[in-house]
Enzyme design. Structure first.
Site, PDB file in Angstrom:
ATOM      1  N   ARG A 149      54.398   8.639  71.823  1.00 49.83           N
ATOM      2  CA  ARG A 149      55.599   7.810  71.938  1.00 49.83           C
ATOM      3  C   ARG A 149      56.283   7.815  70.575  1.00 49.83           C
ATOM      4  NH1 ARG A 149      51.399   4.587  74.362  1.00 49.83           N
ATOM      5  NH2 ARG A 149      51.710   4.324  76.604  1.00 49.83           N
ATOM      6  N   HIS A 245      61.064  11.132  73.901  1.00 53.69           N
ATOM      7  CA  HIS A 245      60.139  10.933  75.016  1.00 53.69           C
ATOM      8  C   HIS A 245      60.039  12.176  75.898  1.00 53.69           C
ATOM      9  CE1 HIS A 245      57.715   7.539  76.273  1.00 53.69           C
ATOM     10  NE2 HIS A 245      57.902   7.867  77.540  1.00 53.69           N
TER      11      HIS A 245
END
Length: 299
Positions: A149, A245
């Site tokens: 992330r 992402h």
């Protein structure tokens, strides 16, 4: 208890008991603030402890009329359910009015992914003659090699790099730590950044252990990573709407397509539930279907 007091207590609970990040706490707070706004507009005398299931259903209708998409409504509903769990723990309410509240049906949207060629093309346009370029290549390699992330990347610490055994340690959602294997290309890129470029940067006090820094010696922001990825996509004329992402999605998709075990992918991504990871099996099925359509003589 008035709404503002309840929200402040809820924020403390999320920080101290649930160990959520600042961004997650802010998101939950905004969800409950919307319920408070609904109360002010539609039911001025409504308090957190007097809310009923009927009131919550009216609230869902209200946010739907505001034009919120089902996924946003579902997220708000999740925030409300967490809020009432907190109020139960604090003995502010005796029963949970959100317990029987149903979420809107969601169509699972499959995320965009990058091909291996896309990723190589993005890396190829990075100017490695500049210090920032060396760092940016290491960032892209890390995002793709480890499926991080963006917050895990910006918070990554040198003390949590175990490059000799090809692992890194990250703190994910809820501050849960996990070990992730790191590939040779990413190891090489990070080592070049650490040993040849980062050592020449005057580092700000308190930032000494962070892997990725800007030229002023401060930790990189999430916004910077987003902008950098967008610029690389533009440089190769990539016709996809991507973000940091997207590398995480690509990491998982390519593993599943290569035959990786779903549980192993779940562990590496840090998903609490395997149902979250299962979206990548849907991606894999689409990949298989397109392969059959393209190559099977009877398709």
């Amino acid at each position: 208890m008035d709404w503002q007091s309840a929200i402040k207590g809820f924020q403390s609970y999320l920080k101290l008991e649930k160990s959520l990040t600042v961004n997650s706490v802010d998101a939950y707070s905004r969800d409950i603030d919307k319920l408070s706004q609904f109360s002010d507009i539609q039911l001025p005398k409504l308090l957190p402890e007097t809310v009923t299931l009927s009131d919550l259903r009216s609230f869902i209708v209200w946010v739907n009329e505001l034009g919120m998409i089902p996924s946003s409504q579902a997220r708000i509903l999740s925030g409300i359910k967490t809020f009432y769990k907190y109020l139960l723990i604090e003995d502010v309410v005796k029963t949970d009015p959100s317990e029987l509240l149903e979420a809107p049906r969601l169509q699972r949207k499959l995320p965009d992914t990058l091909s291996y060629t896309d990723i190589n093309n993005m890396i190829a346009v990075i100017d490695l003659s500049k210090p920032d370029g060396v760092r940016n290549k290491a960032i892209v390699e890390m995002l793709y090699s480890c499926g991080l992330r963006v917050s895990e990347l910006t918070d990554l610490k040198i003390s949590n790099l175990y490059l000799d055994i090809e692992f890194i340690k990250v703190a994910g959602k809820g501050n849960k730590e996990r070990l992730i294997p790191i590939g040779e290309a990413a190891i090489k890129a990070v080592q070049i950044w650490l040993m040849h470029v980062r050592v020449q940067i005057p580092i700000k006090k308190g930032e000494e252990d962070y892997v990725f820094l800007n030229r002023r010696g401060s930790r990189l922001t999430r916004v910077f990573i987003f902008m950098m990825i967008k610029q690389l996509a533009t440089a190769i004329n990539l016709q996809k709407n991507i973000s940091p992402h997207t590398f995480r999605h690509s990491f998982a998709t390519h593993l599943i397509e290569g035959g990786a075990d779903l549980r192993a992918v779940q562990e590496m991504l840090g998903h609490e539930s395997i149902t979250t990871t299962e979206i990548y099996t849907h991606l894999d099925r689409d990949y298989l279907k397109s392969t059959i359509v393209q190559y099977h003589p009877r398709s």
